[in-house]
Structure formats: structure tokens, C-alpha cells
Design a protein around this motif. Structure first.
Motif, PDB file in Angstrom:
ATOM      1  N   VAL A  24       0.817  -1.214   0.000  1.00 20.88           N
ATOM      2  CA  VAL A  24       0.000   0.000   0.000  1.00 20.88           C
ATOM      3  C   VAL A  24       0.852   1.266   0.000  1.00 20.88           C
ATOM      4  N   ARG A  25       1.968   1.219   0.751  1.00 21.67           N
ATOM      5  CA  ARG A  25       2.848   2.392   0.887  1.00 21.67           C
ATOM      6  C   ARG A  25       2.020   3.628   1.273  1.00 21.67           C
ATOM      7  N   PHE A  26       1.243   3.464   2.340  1.00 18.30           N
ATOM      8  CA  PHE A  26       0.349   4.549   2.729  1.00 18.30           C
ATOM      9  C   PHE A  26       1.007   5.465   3.753  1.00 18.30           C
ATOM     10  N   GLY A  27       0.478   6.665   3.806  1.00 13.48           N
ATOM     11  CA  GLY A  27       0.897   7.610   4.827  1.00 13.48           C
ATOM     12  C   GLY A  27      -0.280   8.475   5.214  1.00 13.48           C
ATOM     13  N   TYR A  28      -0.390   8.773   6.498  1.00 16.71           N
ATOM     14  CA  TYR A  28      -1.380   9.772   6.874  1.00 16.71           C
ATOM     15  C   TYR A  28      -0.845  10.626   7.999  1.00 16.71           C
ATOM     16  N   SER A  29      -1.358  11.838   8.034  1.00 19.70           N
ATOM     17  CA  SER A  29      -0.937  12.828   9.015  1.00 19.70           C
ATOM     18  C   SER A  29      -2.178  13.361   9.724  1.00 19.70           C
ATOM     19  N   THR A  30      -2.050  13.502  11.032  1.00 20.21           N
ATOM     20  CA  THR A  30      -3.178  13.941  11.851  1.00 20.21           C
ATOM     21  C   THR A  30      -2.756  15.129  12.702  1.00 20.21           C
ATOM     22  N   ARG A  31      -3.665  16.087  12.835  1.00 26.45           N
ATOM     23  CA  ARG A  31      -3.436  17.199  13.749  1.00 26.45           C
ATOM     24  C   ARG A  31      -4.650  17.329  14.659  1.00 26.45           C
ATOM     25  N   HIS A  32      -4.395  17.630  15.911  1.00 31.45           N
ATOM     26  CA  HIS A  32      -5.481  17.828  16.870  1.00 31.45           C
ATOM     27  C   HIS A  32      -5.790  19.319  16.996  1.00 31.45           C
ATOM     28  N   TYR A  33      -7.076  19.614  17.237  1.00 36.63           N
ATOM     29  CA  TYR A  33      -7.558  20.997  17.343  1.00 36.63           C
ATOM     30  C   TYR A  33      -8.470  21.132  18.547  1.00 36.63           C
ATOM     31  N   ARG A  34      -8.368  22.262  19.204  1.00 36.80           N
ATOM     32  CA  ARG A  34      -9.291  22.591  20.290  1.00 36.80           C
ATOM     33  C   ARG A  34     -10.586  23.128  19.694  1.00 36.80           C
ATOM     34  N   VAL A  35     -11.712  22.611  20.170  1.00 37.83           N
ATOM     35  CA  VAL A  35     -13.018  23.039  19.677  1.00 37.83           C
ATOM     36  C   VAL A  35     -13.568  24.109  20.623  1.00 37.83           C
ATOM     37  N   GLU A  51      -8.773  25.626  16.903  1.00 38.87           N
ATOM     38  CA  GLU A  51      -7.446  26.103  17.297  1.00 38.87           C
ATOM     39  C   GLU A  51      -6.464  24.919  17.321  1.00 38.87           C
ATOM     40  N   PRO A  52      -5.382  24.964  16.514  1.00 35.95           N
ATOM     41  CA  PRO A  52      -4.436  23.840  16.484  1.00 35.95           C
ATOM     42  C   PRO A  52      -3.805  23.574  17.851  1.00 35.95           C
ATOM     43  N   ILE A  53      -3.617  22.274  18.156  1.00 39.17           N
ATOM     44  CA  ILE A  53      -2.923  21.858  19.372  1.00 39.17           C
ATOM     45  C   ILE A  53      -1.661  21.115  18.944  1.00 39.17           C
ATOM     46  N   GLY A  54      -0.505  21.702  19.113  1.00 35.77           N
ATOM     47  CA  GLY A  54       0.734  21.028  18.766  1.00 35.77           C
ATOM     48  C   GLY A  54       0.895  20.805  17.278  1.00 35.77           C
ATOM     49  N   ALA A  55       1.936  20.063  16.927  1.00 33.91           N
ATOM     50  CA  ALA A  55       2.258  19.804  15.527  1.00 33.91           C
ATOM     51  C   ALA A  55       1.545  18.554  15.022  1.00 33.91           C
ATOM     52  N   PRO A  56       1.336  18.461  13.714  1.00 36.75           N
ATOM     53  CA  PRO A  56       0.783  17.228  13.150  1.00 36.75           C
ATOM     54  C   PRO A  56       1.751  16.066  13.356  1.00 36.75           C
ATOM     55  N   ARG A  57       1.220  14.863  13.364  1.00 36.65           N
ATOM     56  CA  ARG A  57       2.045  13.652  13.450  1.00 36.65           C
ATOM     57  C   ARG A  57       1.707  12.736  12.280  1.00 36.65           C
ATOM     58  N   GLY A  58       2.716  12.024  11.797  1.00 36.18           N
ATOM     59  CA  GLY A  58       2.517  11.122  10.669  1.00 36.18           C
ATOM     60  C   GLY A  58       2.553   9.668  11.075  1.00 36.18           C
ATOM     61  N   PHE A  59       1.964   8.830  10.260  1.00 32.91           N
ATOM     62  CA  PHE A  59       2.047   7.376  10.424  1.00 32.91           C
ATOM     63  C   PHE A  59       2.126   6.776   9.032  1.00 32.91           C
ATOM     64  N   ARG A  60       3.146   5.939   8.800  1.00 33.47           N
ATOM     65  CA  ARG A  60       3.345   5.350   7.482  1.00 33.47           C
ATOM     66  C   ARG A  60       3.609   3.860   7.614  1.00 33.47           C
ATOM     67  N   ALA A  61       3.257   3.121   6.591  1.00 38.02           N
ATOM     68  CA  ALA A  61       3.581   1.697   6.530  1.00 38.02           C
ATOM     69  C   ALA A  61       3.722   1.299   5.068  1.00 38.02           C
ATOM     70  N   GLU A  62       4.599   0.363   4.826  1.00 36.33           N
ATOM     71  CA  GLU A  62       4.858  -0.088   3.463  1.00 36.33           C
ATOM     72  C   GLU A  62       3.777  -1.023   2.942  1.00 36.33           C
ATOM     73  N   GLU A  63       3.230  -1.848   3.847  1.00 41.36           N
ATOM     74  CA  GLU A  63       2.329  -2.890   3.347  1.00 41.36           C
ATOM     75  C   GLU A  63       1.322  -3.313   4.399  1.00 41.36           C
ATOM     76  N   SER A  64       0.260  -3.924   3.918  1.00 41.88           N
ATOM     77  CA  SER A  64      -0.669  -4.672   4.752  1.00 41.88           C
ATOM     78  C   SER A  64      -0.405  -6.152   4.483  1.00 41.88           C
ATOM     79  N   THR A  65      -0.483  -6.976   5.524  1.00 39.63           N
ATOM     80  CA  THR A  65      -0.171  -8.397   5.350  1.00 39.63           C
ATOM     81  C   THR A  65      -1.277  -9.267   5.918  1.00 39.63           C
ATOM     82  N   ARG A  66      -1.529 -10.359   5.218  1.00 43.62           N
ATOM     83  CA  ARG A  66      -2.506 -11.354   5.644  1.00 43.62           C
ATOM     84  C   ARG A  66      -1.802 -12.705   5.725  1.00 43.62           C
ATOM     85  N   GLN A  67      -1.629 -13.198   6.941  1.00 41.42           N
ATOM     86  CA  GLN A  67      -0.993 -14.494   7.115  1.00 41.42           C
ATOM     87  C   GLN A  67      -1.937 -15.604   6.674  1.00 41.42           C
ATOM     88  N   HIS A  68      -1.344 -16.707   6.218  1.00 37.09           N
ATOM     89  CA  HIS A  68      -2.154 -17.858   5.801  1.00 37.09           C
ATOM     90  C   HIS A  68      -1.704 -19.112   6.533  1.00 37.09           C
TER      91      HIS A  68
END
Length: 506
Positions: free
Chosen positions: A207-218, A291-308
Motif C-alpha cells: 500500500v505504501r500509505f501515509g497519513y498525518s493527523t493534527r489535533h484541534y481545540r473546539v 485552534e491547532p494543538i501542537g504539531a501534526p504527526r505522521g504514520f506510514r507503513a509499506e504494506e498490509s499483510t494477511r498471514q495464511h
């Protein structure tokens, strides 16, 4: 040996779960009804209040329990939603969710009692329930280093472990059943190979996915908390974006992209720039209120795996695996915790049937789990493979990819049109329930529905679907569909009320 004697024997025995994440907690809850003692071994020190921990590096990011998972978790932990709400989780019942699709905007109102929270709060809430079960014991700051086996290696009889800071003081713990729930960090393949087992190559989705999340004060005066998501445009490498609310008046904004060509940024200025570029006007207005709280953080992974593991000619008795250690997913679809719940339910069903003393019990449980999670793996793969750069690797090719993608394009177009023009969400709800793992894909992909979708309007979506369908006899259309997509053999739970309020419309 009759079932009562089997049950009595179980009550004299001990199960050991490796890992105290969501999968481990679900496994421990199920096993507690069938074993005298359940030990949960966790390498982290478990927090005394809801907070992130090293063993769950993705817990800063959005998490959700899909409706299928919610049904199972309510059976295992009745009223857990009330616990979350009492701890400040966001009440999403009767709240608006806006979905931006390629075919238009839908405003949905959730009719079910439910809560939106951080992963940390959800895990803490479930753990509080599990810790109150008398025959479950947690052992923390301990690292499992391998499996103990009988002399002929046909049976796992415990584990080797050491305190996290005392590597040279290894000890052993005996158990009649060991369940690995160590997630993506699982070392089970190496442990099995060390015992002389030949482990099949796992099925991989690069998949080679990446996502970034930022928290905000409501702001306290923001009375209407609108959750929103935009699907993105994989064909043009345009990322997805989402906004949802959790506990303590915090919102999470998410950027996602797969294929590895470009990951969402984590530098604050670049993050905000991309968030605004991908957001619809409505989303932009919502974000301006926060209102932003701190910096965004990322999470990445190269693959999803299904064991058999179920394909192995020999599988040691006394060993099972559950959760991400068995099959892990692109987290953007929110399937992980729900799949863990499905697997725990399959284990519970097998134990209730009294199968534990039957030959090949563990391998049969793995087979049952594979059948149950096949739709989740297939649906996420279908979606991920829309991104350039995503590839599937496995001994057996993934079935029905191009056909399903074109089918879902036409189905979604028709469903959105029906919702916007006729205020009828029935088709779209079916689509949501399929992706929520409540309905089988066969409830959506079938002759009756296909006949409805094919109107002869020569639209791009219809033309592309007909090309994938190929030459076919109209009287044997279902047979052609059966050739193109997998057969999802395990029954689905049909006892699900409507997910959305009936008066919801565009």
C-alpha cells in the motif's frame, strides 16, 4: 468426552495472551469464560488514565469501531458506549456527518447511540472492564521472546519472557493455550520457524500509505459539531481528508494518501496548506473555527499483510493468533479493531461448541477466522488498488479487482443520485453497511442490483462496467458475477438496525 466434561477440563487450565491492545483485550474477555486463568502479558507499562503508549504508535490518529465491531463489543461488554460517553467521548447520535463523494455531497444523521473517542480512551475503557474479570491477570513490562513447545514440537506449552529491562533474566511461563495479539510487531513467523515449521509466505498488499493527523481545540460555543470526510481522487493522486470529534472538545483532522509517491506533510505550515487545498469550502469554514494543538504527526507503513497459517500442513496445538498479527489493514478504512472483534467472536463460537479438545482445533479456528475476515481484506484491497503504486502479492491473485472497482463506481453514482434527487438513502446505506462489514459484498454485487444499475444511458461508469463484465448471457448474469468475484462463505449478522435517520438527505 462430552461437552460438559470438556468445559470442566478447560476450567482447570490456563490461557496466555501476548499483548494488551484491543485484540488482546477481546481475546482475554472471550477466553475468561472457558479457562480457569487468563494471563495477559504486555511489554508496556499500562497507563493509569487514558493516554498514548509506545506499543500503539498509531493511537494519536483517528480510530473507529465499525457497526459490525460495535455489535460484537456490545455483546462482550454490554453498555461500553455509556462508559465512553461518561468519560467525555463525543456523542454522535443524531449528529450530522457530511460525505463528499465524486458524485456529490451527502449529509447523514446517525440514528444509533454511539460515541466517538480517541484510541487511548477506547482501549482504557475496555481494559477497565477486562481488569474487573476475576480470572484475568495482567503482567506488564514483560517481553515475550519465544514459544515453549513439547519435545516433538507439535504442541505449544507456554512462552519464554523477561522483564523489559532485564534481558539476561529470562524465565518461562506454562500455558495450555497461547494467543499472539502483538500486532504488526508480531514475531510469530520467526518463532514458528525456530520450532521447525515451514510458514507460508503471507499475502501482501504493497500500500505504501501515509497519513498525518493534527489535533484541534473546539471552541465551547461551537454547538454543532459536524464530522466530514472527502474520499480524495486516487487516479490523480489527490489525497483524502477527514474531520471528526473525540473527547475533551478535541477534533482530529486527517490527511491520507497511498501509493508512496507523496506522503502527507507533518510540518505545521505545509500541513495546513495541504489541508486547505484538499478541503471543500464547508470543511475550510469548519477548520477556521478550530485552534491547532501542537504539531501534526505522521504514520506510514509499506504494506498490509494477511498471514495464511491455515494452509500449513502442520500447526502446533495450543497456539492461536488474532488481530493485526494475523491480518493487518490500511487503517484509513477503520477495519482493524472490528476485524479483531470478528476473530474473537469466531474463537468464542468455537469454544462454546466444545471444539477445543477436538483434533486440529486451532487450525479450524484459523480457517473460520479467514472466512470471516475475507470481505474486509477484499474490500480494502479493492479500494487501495485504485492508487497508482499499490500492488498485490500473493500465491493466488486477488479476484475481481477491476470488475468490483467499476461496479462500485456505478453503484455509488446511482446511490448518490437517488439520495440527492429522491431523498432516498436506502442504496447508500447498503453500501455503507457493506463497508461496515455488516453485509456481504454479495448483497451489493448481484444480478438483481446489476440489472437495476444498467440503464443504458451510456455513461462512462456504465460503459466501463460493461467492458469488465464482458460477453454474457442475460439469463445467466449471476453465474457470470460468481465467476468474477470471490464467494464469501461465512454468514453475516443481519440483525442490524438502520444506521441513519430516515429523514436524512442531501
Amino acid at each position: 468426552m462430552n461437552k460438559q466434561l470438556q468445559a470442566d477440563k478447560r476450567k482447570q487450565e490456563k490461557a496466555l495472551v501476548i499483548g494488551a491492545g484491543i485484540a488482546g483485550l477481546l481475546a482475554a474477555r472471550v477466553l475468561s469464560g472457558h479457562f480457569a486463568e487468563v494471563m495477559v502479558v504486555e511489554k508496556d507499562e499500562l497507563p493509569e488514565k487514558p493516554s498514548t503508549r509506545p506499543g500503539t504508535p498509531q493511537d494519536f490518529h483517528p480510530h473507529r469501531v465499525l457497526p459490525r465491531g460495535d455489535l460484537i463489543m456490545n455483546r462482550l461488554f454490554p453498555g461500553y458506549i455509556d462508559d465512553l460517553l461518561n468519560l467525555g467521548a463525543c456523542n454522535v447520535q443524531n449528529s450530522k456527518m457530511t460525505r463528499f463523494t465524486a458524485y456529490g455531497k451527502l449529509e447523514l444523521v446517525s440514528s444509533q447511540k454511539n460515541a466517538s473517542s480517541s484510541r487511548a480512551l477506547l482501549e482504557w475503557t475496555i481494559r477497565q472492564r477486562v481488569q474487573k474479570i476475576p480470572n484475568i491477570r495482567f503482567v506488564t513490562k514483560q517481553v515475550v521472546t519465544g514459544l515453549l513447545a513439547s519435545e516433538d514440537h507439535r504442541q505449544v506449552v507456554g512462552v519464554r519472557l523477561h522483564a523489559r529491562k532485564e534481558r539476561n533474566k529470562e524465565r518461562t511461563v506454562a500455558a495450555h493455550l497461547v494467543v499472539d495479539t502483538c500486532g504488526r510487531q508480531s514475531k510469530l513467523n520467526k518463532w514458528l520457524e525456530a520450532l521447525g515449521y515451514a510458514v507460508p509466505e503471507p499475502e501482501r498488499l504493497k500500500v505504501r500509505f501515509g497519513y498525518s493527523t493534527r489535533h484541534y481545540r473546539v471552541p465551547a460555543d461551537l454547538t454543532e459539531k459536524l464530522s466530514a470526510s472527502s474520499e480524495g481522487d486516487p487516479a490523480n493522486n489527490k489525497g483524502a481528508v477527514g474531520l471528526l470529534y473525540i473527547e475533551d472538545n478535541i477534533a482530529q483532522a486527517l490527511l491520507f494518501r497511498a501509493g508512496g509517491k507523496q506522503y502527507p506533510p507533518t510540518a505545521p505550515e505545509e500541513y495546513e496548506k495541504e489541508l486547505y487545498s484538499l478541503s471543500t469550502p464547508m470543511l475550510k469554514e469548519l477548520i477556521k473555527e478550530l485552534e491547532p494543538i501542537g504539531a501534526p504527526r505522521g504514520f506510514r507503513a509499506e504494506e498490509s499483510t494477511r498471514q495464511h497459517y491455515e494452509q500449513m500442513e502442520n500447526w502446533p496445538s495450543g497456539l492461536l493468533v488474532l488481530g493485526d498479527a494475523f491480518c493487518n489493514f490500511d487503517p484509513i478504512y477503520g477495519q482493524g479493531m472490528t476485524v479483531a472483534a470478528i476473530e474473537a467472536e469466531m474463537l468464542d463460537i468455537s469454544l462454546q461448541k466444545g471444539d477445543l479438545l477436538q483434533p486440529d482445533f486451532e487450525r479450524k479456528v484459523l480457517q473460520r477466522m479467514q472466512q470471516a475476515i475475507e470481505p474486509a481484506w477484499w474490500l480494502s484491497a479493492i479500494a487501495d488498488l485504485r492508487w497508482n503504486g499499490v500492488e498485490h502479492e500473493g500465491a493466488i491473485p486477488l479476484k475481481g479487482v477491476a470488475f468490483a472497482q467499476k461496479y462500485f463506481d456505478l453503484y455509488l453514482k446511482t446511490a448518490v443520485k437517488q439520495a440527492m434527487e429522491n431523498h432516498d438513502l436506502s442504496m447508500f446505506q447498503q453500501y455503507v453497511m457493506m463497508n461496515a462489514l455488516v453485509l456481504s459484498p454479495q448483497e451489493i454485487i448481484n444480478q438483481r442490483t446489476l440489472t437495476t444499475l444498467l440503464t443504458g444511458d451510456e455513461s462512462r461508469e456504465e460503459t466501463q462496467l460493461l467492458a469488465e463484465l464482458g460477453e454474457h448471457d442475460a439469463t445467466h448474469l449471476q453465474e457470470r458475477i460468481n465467476e468474477l468475484i470471490p464467494s464469501f462463505t461465512l454468514a453475516f449478522d443481519q440483525k442490524v438496525p438502520s444506521l441513519f435517520a430516515s429523514d436524512s438527505h442531501h
